[in-house]
Design a protein around this motif. Structure first.
Motif, mmCIF file in Angstrom:
data_model
loop_
_atom_site.group_PDB
_atom_site.id
_atom_site.type_symbol
_atom_site.label_atom_id
_atom_site.label_comp_id
_atom_site.label_asym_id
_atom_site.label_seq_id
_atom_site.Cartn_x
_atom_site.Cartn_y
_atom_site.Cartn_z
ATOM 1 N N ASP A 8 0.846 -1.186 0.000
ATOM 2 C CA ASP A 8 0.000 0.000 0.000
ATOM 3 C C ASP A 8 0.883 1.237 0.000
ATOM 4 N N VAL A 9 0.402 2.296 -0.643
ATOM 5 C CA VAL A 9 1.109 3.576 -0.677
ATOM 6 C C VAL A 9 0.344 4.537 0.235
ATOM 7 N N ALA A 10 1.049 5.121 1.185
ATOM 8 C CA ALA A 10 0.428 6.038 2.137
ATOM 9 C C ALA A 10 -0.057 7.305 1.436
ATOM 10 N N SER A 11 -1.110 7.876 1.983
ATOM 11 C CA SER A 11 -1.636 9.140 1.455
ATOM 12 C C SER A 11 -0.708 10.293 1.826
ATOM 13 N N ALA A 12 -0.854 11.388 1.103
ATOM 14 C CA ALA A 12 -0.042 12.580 1.379
ATOM 15 C C ALA A 12 -0.300 13.087 2.798
ATOM 16 N N GLU A 13 -1.539 13.023 3.264
ATOM 17 C CA GLU A 13 -1.867 13.473 4.613
ATOM 18 C C GLU A 13 -1.144 12.641 5.665
ATOM 19 N N TYR A 14 -1.124 11.331 5.468
ATOM 20 C CA TYR A 14 -0.475 10.424 6.415
ATOM 21 C C TYR A 14 1.033 10.667 6.438
ATOM 22 N N LEU A 15 1.619 10.815 5.258
ATOM 23 C CA LEU A 15 3.061 11.088 5.185
ATOM 24 C C LEU A 15 3.402 12.416 5.860
ATOM 25 N N LEU A 16 2.577 13.434 5.614
ATOM 26 C CA LEU A 16 2.808 14.736 6.230
ATOM 27 C C LEU A 16 2.736 14.628 7.748
ATOM 28 N N ALA A 17 1.726 13.949 8.253
ATOM 29 C CA ALA A 17 1.589 13.799 9.707
ATOM 30 C C ALA A 17 2.807 13.096 10.298
ATOM 31 N N MET A 18 3.303 12.069 9.637
ATOM 32 C CA MET A 18 4.483 11.359 10.146
ATOM 33 C C MET A 18 5.720 12.253 10.108
ATOM 34 N N LYS A 19 5.876 13.023 9.041
ATOM 35 C CA LYS A 19 7.024 13.936 8.940
ATOM 36 C C LYS A 19 6.961 14.992 10.048
ATOM 37 N N LEU A 20 5.774 15.555 10.271
ATOM 38 C CA LEU A 20 5.630 16.568 11.307
ATOM 39 C C LEU A 20 5.843 15.967 12.691
ATOM 40 N N PHE A 21 5.317 14.786 12.927
ATOM 41 C CA PHE A 21 5.459 14.137 14.230
ATOM 42 C C PHE A 21 6.920 13.829 14.543
ATOM 43 N N SER A 22 7.683 13.464 13.540
ATOM 44 C CA SER A 22 9.083 13.100 13.777
ATOM 45 C C SER A 22 9.928 14.306 14.162
ATOM 46 N N SER A 23 9.468 15.516 13.817
ATOM 47 C CA SER A 23 10.142 16.754 14.195
ATOM 48 C C SER A 23 11.597 16.797 13.741
ATOM 49 N N ARG A 24 11.838 16.362 12.507
ATOM 50 C CA ARG A 24 13.188 16.434 11.930
ATOM 51 C C ARG A 24 13.191 17.482 10.824
ATOM 52 N N VAL A 25 12.863 18.702 11.184
ATOM 53 C CA VAL A 25 12.677 19.758 10.187
ATOM 54 C C VAL A 25 13.924 19.951 9.339
ATOM 55 N N GLU A 26 15.099 19.855 9.939
ATOM 56 C CA GLU A 26 16.322 20.048 9.167
ATOM 57 C C GLU A 26 16.426 19.028 8.035
ATOM 58 N N ALA A 27 16.047 17.790 8.312
ATOM 59 C CA ALA A 27 16.148 16.726 7.314
ATOM 60 C C ALA A 27 14.927 16.658 6.398
ATOM 61 N N ASP A 28 13.761 17.071 6.909
ATOM 62 C CA ASP A 28 12.510 16.863 6.179
ATOM 63 C C ASP A 28 11.867 18.135 5.639
ATOM 64 N N ALA A 29 12.530 19.278 5.718
ATOM 65 C CA ALA A 29 11.908 20.546 5.336
ATOM 66 C C ALA A 29 11.362 20.534 3.907
ATOM 67 N N ASP A 30 12.140 20.029 2.962
ATOM 68 C CA ASP A 30 11.671 20.002 1.572
ATOM 69 C C ASP A 30 10.454 19.105 1.412
ATOM 70 N N ASP A 31 10.482 17.938 2.059
ATOM 71 C CA ASP A 31 9.343 17.015 1.993
ATOM 72 C C ASP A 31 8.100 17.630 2.630
ATOM 73 N N ILE A 32 8.286 18.282 3.780
ATOM 74 C CA ILE A 32 7.148 18.900 4.474
ATOM 75 C C ILE A 32 6.540 19.997 3.609
ATOM 76 N N ALA A 33 7.368 20.844 3.010
ATOM 77 C CA ALA A 33 6.862 21.918 2.145
ATOM 78 C C ALA A 33 6.096 21.338 0.957
ATOM 79 N N LEU A 34 6.647 20.297 0.335
ATOM 80 C CA LEU A 34 5.971 19.649 -0.798
ATOM 81 C C LEU A 34 4.631 19.054 -0.374
ATOM 82 N N LEU A 35 4.608 18.348 0.751
ATOM 83 C CA LEU A 35 3.375 17.717 1.223
ATOM 84 C C LEU A 35 2.354 18.765 1.668
#
Length: 103
Positions: free
Chosen positions: A24-51
């Protein structure tokens, strides 16, 4: 994402199925929530902005609400100790993430 899967994604899309294997492929909302929850903004900033753009979000509050919805009570216990969200007054979260991702 290692260490945090809050449960099944109700909006996941079945990508492949074979005997004994489901992909299964996760939805954009689910991926965004996981990225935000992990709080790794330095590593995930581009992904978070895209999502954020993909799901049509513009404010920090939208991201917080989504993360609370997906992560449930685990998020509420975790939030005060781990993260501070900042958004410029009258600013757009997408713009703030673009600036952050260029740093």
């Amino acid at each position: 994402m290692k260490g945090f899967l809050p449960g099944p994604d109700p909006n996941a899309v079945r990508y492949f199925e074979a005997p004994g294997l489901l992909v299964d492929v996760a939805s954009a909302e689910y991926l965004l929530a996981m990225k935000l929850f992990s709080s790794r903004v330095e590593a995930d900033a581009d992904d978070i902005a895209l999502l954020y753009r993909e799901v049509g979000y513009h404010t920090v509050e939208e991201g917080l609400a989504l993360t609370a919805l997906v992560a449930g009570s685990a998020f509420l216990h975790w939030l005060p100790a781990r993260v501070v969200f900042r958004q410029p007054p009258g600013g757009d979260a997408n713009e703030a993430m673009k600036c952050r991702s260029r740093m």
